[in-house]
Design a protein around this motif. Structure first.
Motif, PDB file in Angstrom:
ATOM      1  N   ILE A 135     -16.571  -1.929   3.234  1.00 51.99           N
ATOM      2  CA  ILE A 135     -16.091  -2.029   4.624  1.00 51.99           C
ATOM      3  C   ILE A 135     -15.193  -3.248   4.782  1.00 51.99           C
ATOM      4  CG2 ILE A 135     -16.795  -2.318   7.031  1.00 51.99           C
ATOM      5  CD1 ILE A 135     -17.451   0.435   5.844  1.00 51.99           C
ATOM      6  N   LEU A 136     -15.612  -4.384   4.217  1.00 53.98           N
ATOM      7  CA  LEU A 136     -14.786  -5.589   4.252  1.00 53.98           C
ATOM      8  C   LEU A 136     -13.485  -5.365   3.476  1.00 53.98           C
ATOM      9  CD1 LEU A 136     -14.483  -8.625   4.952  1.00 53.98           C
ATOM     10  CD2 LEU A 136     -15.650  -9.118   2.786  1.00 53.98           C
ATOM     11  N   TYR A 137     -13.586  -4.747   2.319  1.00 51.22           N
ATOM     12  CA  TYR A 137     -12.426  -4.495   1.463  1.00 51.22           C
ATOM     13  C   TYR A 137     -11.372  -3.656   2.184  1.00 51.22           C
ATOM     14  CZ  TYR A 137      -9.923  -3.097  -2.824  1.00 51.22           C
ATOM     15  OH  TYR A 137      -8.982  -2.873  -3.793  1.00 51.22           O
ATOM     16  N   LEU A 138     -11.792  -2.682   2.959  1.00 53.57           N
ATOM     17  CA  LEU A 138     -10.838  -1.838   3.680  1.00 53.57           C
ATOM     18  C   LEU A 138     -10.065  -2.624   4.739  1.00 53.57           C
ATOM     19  CD1 LEU A 138     -12.870   1.487   4.084  1.00 53.57           C
ATOM     20  CD2 LEU A 138     -11.015   0.990   2.482  1.00 53.57           C
ATOM     21  N   THR A 139     -10.656  -3.712   5.264  1.00 52.77           N
ATOM     22  CA  THR A 139      -9.922  -4.540   6.229  1.00 52.77           C
ATOM     23  C   THR A 139      -8.767  -5.280   5.567  1.00 52.77           C
ATOM     24  OG1 THR A 139     -11.289  -6.551   5.982  1.00 52.77           O
ATOM     25  CG2 THR A 139     -12.053  -4.881   7.542  1.00 52.77           C
ATOM     26  N   TYR A 140      -8.779  -5.398   4.231  1.00 54.16           N
ATOM     27  CA  TYR A 140      -7.674  -6.033   3.519  1.00 54.16           C
ATOM     28  C   TYR A 140      -6.462  -5.108   3.397  1.00 54.16           C
ATOM     29  CZ  TYR A 140     -11.449  -9.074   1.661  1.00 54.16           C
ATOM     30  OH  TYR A 140     -12.521  -9.906   1.505  1.00 54.16           O
ATOM     31  N   TRP A 141      -6.660  -3.817   3.672  1.00 57.18           N
ATOM     32  CA  TRP A 141      -5.617  -2.830   3.417  1.00 57.18           C
ATOM     33  C   TRP A 141      -5.179  -2.041   4.649  1.00 57.18           C
ATOM     34  CZ3 TRP A 141      -3.646  -2.772  -1.487  1.00 57.18           C
ATOM     35  CH2 TRP A 141      -4.423  -3.353  -2.493  1.00 57.18           C
ATOM     36  N   PHE A 142      -6.050  -1.924   5.649  1.00 60.95           N
ATOM     37  CA  PHE A 142      -5.752  -1.069   6.799  1.00 60.95           C
ATOM     38  C   PHE A 142      -6.020  -1.821   8.103  1.00 60.95           C
ATOM     39  CE2 PHE A 142      -7.101   1.780   3.368  1.00 60.95           C
ATOM     40  CZ  PHE A 142      -6.009   2.637   3.300  1.00 60.95           C
ATOM     41  N   PRO A 143      -5.075  -1.767   9.078  1.00 66.11           N
ATOM     42  CA  PRO A 143      -5.331  -2.349  10.399  1.00 66.11           C
ATOM     43  C   PRO A 143      -6.361  -1.507  11.156  1.00 66.11           C
ATOM     44  CG  PRO A 143      -3.234  -1.202  10.393  1.00 66.11           C
ATOM     45  CD  PRO A 143      -3.722  -1.190   8.977  1.00 66.11           C
ATOM     46  N   SER A 144      -6.871  -2.057  12.249  1.00 72.64           N
ATOM     47  CA  SER A 144      -7.993  -1.434  12.945  1.00 72.64           C
ATOM     48  C   SER A 144      -7.662  -0.038  13.463  1.00 72.64           C
ATOM     49  CB  SER A 144      -8.462  -2.326  14.099  1.00 72.64           C
ATOM     50  OG  SER A 144      -7.403  -2.570  14.997  1.00 72.64           O
ATOM     51  N   VAL A 203     -13.807   0.955 -12.369  1.00 76.06           N
ATOM     52  CA  VAL A 203     -13.466  -0.016 -11.320  1.00 76.06           C
ATOM     53  C   VAL A 203     -12.853  -1.271 -11.930  1.00 76.06           C
ATOM     54  CG1 VAL A 203     -14.498  -1.627  -9.659  1.00 76.06           C
ATOM     55  CG2 VAL A 203     -15.089   0.791  -9.575  1.00 76.06           C
ATOM     56  N   LEU A 204     -13.408  -1.740 -13.037  1.00 75.16           N
ATOM     57  CA  LEU A 204     -12.886  -2.947 -13.681  1.00 75.16           C
ATOM     58  C   LEU A 204     -11.423  -2.795 -14.070  1.00 75.16           C
ATOM     59  CD1 LEU A 204     -15.806  -4.100 -16.026  1.00 75.16           C
ATOM     60  CD2 LEU A 204     -14.817  -5.380 -14.115  1.00 75.16           C
ATOM     61  N   ARG A 205     -11.020  -1.588 -14.397  1.00 71.50           N
ATOM     62  CA  ARG A 205      -9.649  -1.362 -14.869  1.00 71.50           C
ATOM     63  C   ARG A 205      -8.693  -0.945 -13.754  1.00 71.50           C
ATOM     64  NH1 ARG A 205      -7.249  -1.306 -19.557  1.00 71.50           N
ATOM     65  NH2 ARG A 205      -5.458   0.050 -19.951  1.00 71.50           N
ATOM     66  N   TRP A 206      -9.190  -0.319 -12.701  1.00 72.59           N
ATOM     67  CA  TRP A 206      -8.314   0.342 -11.723  1.00 72.59           C
ATOM     68  C   TRP A 206      -8.183  -0.412 -10.407  1.00 72.59           C
ATOM     69  CZ3 TRP A 206      -5.005   4.262 -12.250  1.00 72.59           C
ATOM     70  CH2 TRP A 206      -4.558   4.937 -11.123  1.00 72.59           C
ATOM     71  N   LEU A 207      -9.255  -1.029  -9.926  1.00 71.17           N
ATOM     72  CA  LEU A 207      -9.258  -1.600  -8.579  1.00 71.17           C
ATOM     73  C   LEU A 207      -8.538  -2.945  -8.545  1.00 71.17           C
ATOM     74  CD1 LEU A 207     -10.554  -0.363  -6.033  1.00 71.17           C
ATOM     75  CD2 LEU A 207     -12.422  -1.991  -6.286  1.00 71.17           C
ATOM     76  N   GLU A 208      -7.886  -3.239  -7.428  1.00 74.20           N
ATOM     77  CA  GLU A 208      -7.245  -4.534  -7.194  1.00 74.20           C
ATOM     78  C   GLU A 208      -8.025  -5.284  -6.127  1.00 74.20           C
ATOM     79  OE1 GLU A 208      -4.841  -5.543  -8.968  1.00 74.20           O
ATOM     80  OE2 GLU A 208      -3.857  -3.754  -9.776  1.00 74.20           O
ATOM     81  N   ASP A 209      -8.106  -6.613  -6.254  1.00 75.84           N
ATOM     82  CA  ASP A 209      -8.845  -7.415  -5.283  1.00 75.84           C
ATOM     83  C   ASP A 209      -8.160  -7.458  -3.925  1.00 75.84           C
ATOM     84  OD1 ASP A 209     -10.972  -8.081  -6.954  1.00 75.84           O
ATOM     85  OD2 ASP A 209      -9.901  -9.797  -7.787  1.00 75.84           O
ATOM     86  N   SER A 210      -6.840  -7.395  -3.901  1.00 80.00           N
ATOM     87  CA  SER A 210      -6.099  -7.490  -2.645  1.00 80.00           C
ATOM     88  C   SER A 210      -4.696  -6.946  -2.854  1.00 80.00           C
ATOM     89  CB  SER A 210      -6.015  -8.955  -2.173  1.00 80.00           C
ATOM     90  OG  SER A 210      -5.276  -9.733  -3.113  1.00 80.00           O
ATOM     91  N   ALA A 211      -3.972  -6.783  -1.742  1.00 82.00           N
ATOM     92  CA  ALA A 211      -2.607  -6.260  -1.824  1.00 82.00           C
ATOM     93  C   ALA A 211      -1.692  -7.202  -2.596  1.00 82.00           C
ATOM     94  CB  ALA A 211      -2.064  -6.029  -0.416  1.00 82.00           C
ATOM     95  N   GLU A 212      -1.938  -8.512  -2.485  1.00 81.49           N
ATOM     96  CA  GLU A 212      -1.087  -9.470  -3.180  1.00 81.49           C
ATOM     97  C   GLU A 212      -1.115  -9.289  -4.691  1.00 81.49           C
ATOM     98  OE1 GLU A 212      -3.252 -10.195  -0.852  1.00 81.49           O
ATOM     99  OE2 GLU A 212      -1.974 -10.870   0.817  1.00 81.49           O
TER     100      GLU A 212
END
Length: 434
Positions: A135-144, A203-212
């Protein structure tokens, strides 16, 4: 996975195109992870159909063991979510998935109530932080104004785990029974743990921590996303700390609301196979196939409601009405305990209503929490709310043993949902309708 919102632009590319690209990149993997997580969390509901006979476990033992999961979940939830915020989603989510997969497989060797309780506690501790972390992670990618649909899409994993997992569990328990001297439920725990471990490595190979850090976004896309997220956060207070979350009375109101909804959610997910069996259905595979029907109804309802809530930017009634619908479904299940058709119809109402509540609910606290307060606040709400995951299975199991009927416990679950719906309507619309 196209996100619904006005076609604002920064530069030349429509925002909806950017969010569609992000959704297709991260959402399928997150959904698969939650399918695996939820399957390992609630497959105990199918194991019960055989374990109760093989190990002489009563409904009270199963209810208590199912609920103890949430004590471990509660104790480790806030520290785990803060660790995710500090270490990064990629490593921490992978760690969660691999450890819970290993622990879930260990249930195949359970012989006593003590071992059952211990592993359920450890499974809860291992999984703590996954759901609020996403839920927190999705706030890094999508506005409310795009988030309710994305959370609904992510949480479609719950009914999807029922649609595919229920028949799978029934098939494994019937088809694998006796192979290598193991019972069907032992094979089920081992085989259904494998996807969690494998997905942890993905997940270790595919996911990114943030958009940056996303190499699959251009610099223009990163800038556009940053501008839109900053604009979305402009109405929130300055980035708060974990201490701010504990001191915010709105967070504790959210805890009450979520507790009420989770009471209903686990009334469905832990006991649905038993409710169907009580109507006279004997085959585990048939129970699994019938159990998939309420979950299929829930997938449709939660995604339609998520789209509607984002399109209209209205949160309260989109949450209160499904809760009241679920309450009606629980009462109907209590009224028709011996009819498979009527009970299944009532369970469809209950599942569609209560499983739609969670994704719609999370658009409320994420509308006013930011920074460290968001990481801590989401974890506090989820951990306190999920104490209902302890109370709900234990309540249903104990009352069934005491009274020989599910009527009283189902009525109490319906009452909890009504209380939650009324509490939602006390929230100022201006706070959450964004």
């Amino acid at each position: 996975m196209d996100a619904i919102a006005p076609q604002n632009t920064v530069g030349s590319q429509p925002s909806a195109t950017l969010y569609r690209k992000i959704a297709w990149r991260i959402m399928p993997l997150l959904m698969l992870c939650y399918v695996a997580a939820y399957l390992d969390r609630v497959n105990i509901s199918f194991a019960k159909l055989q374990m109760s006979r093989d190990l002489a476990f009563s409904d009270t033992i199963f209810g208590l063991g199912s609920g103890i999961f949430f004590l471990g979940y509660f104790l480790f939830e806030v520290p785990s979510n803060l660790a995710l915020n500090r270490i990064g989603a990629r490593v921490w989510i992978a760690r969660i998935m691999i450890t819970w997969g290993l622990i879930s497989a260990a249930f195949a060797w359970v012989e006593t109530p003590a071992a059952f309780y211990t592993l359920r506690f450890l499974l809860g501790a291992a999984e703590a932080g996954f759901y609020p972390g996403i839920i927190l992670y999705l706030t890094y990618w999508f506005p409310s104004h795009r988030r309710a649909r994305m959370v609904a899409l992510f949480m479609s994993a719950i009914p999807l785990s029922g649609i595919f997992g229920s028949p799978l569990s029934g098939w494994i328990m019937d088809g694998m029974a006796g192979i290598a001297g193991w019972a069907g439920w032992q094979w089920m725990f081992v085989l259904e743990a494998v996807p969690a471990i494998l997905l942890g490595l993905v997940v270790l190979r595919w996911l990114e921590d943030s958009a940056e850090r996303a190499r699959w976004l251009t610099e223009e896309e990163k800038t556009r996303l940053s501008v839109e997220l900053d604009a979305d956060n402009a109405h929130k207070p300055p980035r708060g700390s974990a201490r701010d979350a504990f001191a915010d009375p709105r967070v504790w109101l959210m805890c009450l609301i979520y507790f009420c909804f989770v009471m209903g959610q686990y009334g469905v997910t832990f006991w649905l196979p038993s409710f169907i069996r009580n109507t006279g259905v004997a085959s585990n595979l048939a129970i699994g196939l019938l159990s998939a029907i309420p979950f299929l109804t829930a997938v449709l309802a939660m995604n339609l409601l998520g789209r509607s809530a984002d399109a209209r930017r209205e949160r309260r009634w989109h949450l209160a009405l499904p809760a009241l619908t679920a309450a009606t479904g629980f009462v109907a299940v209590a009224l028709f305990p011996d009819s498979t058709a009527l009970s299944l119809l009532a369970l469809c109402l209950a599942a569609a209503g209560v499983l739609s509540c969670a994704p719609l609910f999370w658009s409320l606290p994420t509308a006013f929490l930011s920074g460290g307060a968001a990481a801590a606040g989401i974890a506090i709400i989820n951990s306190v709310g999920n104490l209902a995951g302890f109370a709900s299975p234990f309540l249903v199991g104990t009352l069934k043993d005491l009274t020989g009927s599910n009527a009283i416990s189902l009525t109490l679950l319906a009452l909890c949902l009504v209380i939650g719906a009324l509490a939602v309507l006390r929230i100022p619309a201006a706070l959450v309708n964004r």
